[in-house]
Design a protein around this motif. Structure first.
Motif, short mmCIF file in Angstrom:
data_model
loop_
_atom_site.label_atom_id
_atom_site.label_comp_id
_atom_site.label_asym_id
_atom_site.label_seq_id
_atom_site.Cartn_x
_atom_site.Cartn_y
_atom_site.Cartn_z
N ASN A 62 -81.49 -60.19 -48.77
CA ASN A 62 -81.42 -60.15 -50.49
C ASN A 62 -81.32 -58.80 -50.74
N ILE A 63 -80.79 -58.44 -51.79
CA ILE A 63 -80.48 -56.87 -52.23
C ILE A 63 -81.43 -56.86 -53.09
N ASP A 64 -82.30 -55.91 -53.42
CA ASP A 64 -83.46 -55.50 -54.23
C ASP A 64 -82.75 -55.23 -55.64
N SER A 65 -83.24 -55.92 -56.64
CA SER A 65 -82.73 -55.73 -58.01
C SER A 65 -82.60 -54.13 -58.42
N THR A 66 -83.32 -53.12 -57.85
CA THR A 66 -83.36 -51.83 -58.44
C THR A 66 -81.91 -51.25 -57.34
N THR A 67 -81.69 -51.70 -56.46
CA THR A 67 -80.50 -51.24 -55.53
C THR A 67 -79.05 -51.29 -56.44
N GLU A 68 -78.45 -49.85 -56.42
CA GLU A 68 -77.16 -49.95 -56.90
C GLU A 68 -76.15 -49.55 -56.03
N TYR A 116 -68.39 -59.11 -60.25
CA TYR A 116 -69.48 -59.56 -59.16
C TYR A 116 -70.34 -58.65 -58.78
N ARG A 117 -71.69 -59.29 -58.67
CA ARG A 117 -72.89 -58.48 -58.30
C ARG A 117 -73.38 -59.00 -56.90
N ILE A 118 -73.53 -58.30 -55.93
CA ILE A 118 -73.86 -58.72 -54.83
C ILE A 118 -75.35 -58.91 -54.69
N LEU A 119 -75.59 -59.86 -54.39
CA LEU A 119 -77.12 -60.14 -54.51
C LEU A 119 -77.70 -60.55 -52.81
N SER A 120 -76.78 -60.74 -52.14
CA SER A 120 -77.40 -60.90 -50.81
C SER A 120 -76.39 -60.56 -49.78
N VAL A 121 -76.63 -60.12 -48.37
CA VAL A 121 -75.60 -59.87 -47.52
C VAL A 121 -75.69 -60.39 -46.31
N MET A 122 -74.71 -60.65 -45.33
CA MET A 122 -75.07 -61.25 -43.98
C MET A 122 -73.93 -60.89 -43.33
N MET A 123 -74.53 -60.40 -42.03
CA MET A 123 -73.40 -60.11 -41.14
C MET A 123 -72.93 -61.45 -40.27
N HIS A 124 -71.67 -61.54 -40.00
CA HIS A 124 -71.34 -62.64 -39.29
C HIS A 124 -70.63 -62.36 -37.80
#
Length: 124
Positions: A62-68, A116-124
Motif C-alpha cells: 500500500n502506498i502511504d497517504s503522504t506519498t506523492e 487515477y490515484r495509485i493506492l497500492s502496487v505489486m510486481m508480477h
C-alpha cells in the motif's frame, strides 16, 4: 585472467543444460522508494525516501497517504502494476511506465480516460 576464464567455462559447462551456476546469475533487486514530492525527492531536494521496500513478486504494498511519488526498480522478468485500491484488490490495474525496468512515478495518473490515484502496487 586466463584462470578466471577457464573457471567460468568450467562452471557453465559442468551444469546440465538449463541450469546456471549461482555464481553467474544476475542479482537485480527490486526497489520501491516512496517520496513526499512528485519528483521522487525529499523536502531537501535530495532523494532520501520516506519509505523503502525491496518487494518480492506478488506481494502487495500500500502506498502511504503522504506519498506523492515513488521510485521503483524491477528484478528480472517482472511487471509492475498500480492499483486504485488498497491491498491490490481492484480489478482495475495500471501497468506502470509501459513495462520498463525502473522509473519515478507520481501517484496521480490518467489511464483509459479516468483519473487515477495509485493506492497500492505489486510486481508480477
Amino acid at each position: 585472467m586466463l584462470a578466471s576464464t577457464l573457471a567460468l567455462v568450467a562452471l557453465t559447462t559442468a551444469n546440465p543444460i538449463g541450469e546456471m551456476s549461482p555464481n553467474i546469475i544476475a542479482r537485480d533487486n527490486s526497489k520501491l522508494n516512496q517520496y513526499n514530492h512528485p519528483d521522487c525527492k525529499d523536502d531537501n531536494g535530495s532523494n532520501v525516501p520516506t519509505y523503502h521496500a525491496a518487494p518480492p513478486m506478488y506481494k502487495c504494498y500500500n502506498i502511504d497517504s503522504t506519498t506523492e511519488s515513488f521510485f521503483w526498480n524491477l528484478g528480472p522478468l517482472t511487471y509492475f502494476w498500480g492499483y486504485n485500491s488498497t491491498d491490490c484488490t481492484s480489478d482495475d490495474f495500471l501497468p506502470i511506465e509501459g513495462y520498463e525496468q525502473s522509473g519515478c512515478q507520481t501517484v496521480y495518473e490518467t489511464f483509459a480516460g479516468d483519473d487515477y490515484r495509485i493506492l497500492s502496487v505489486m510486481m508480477h
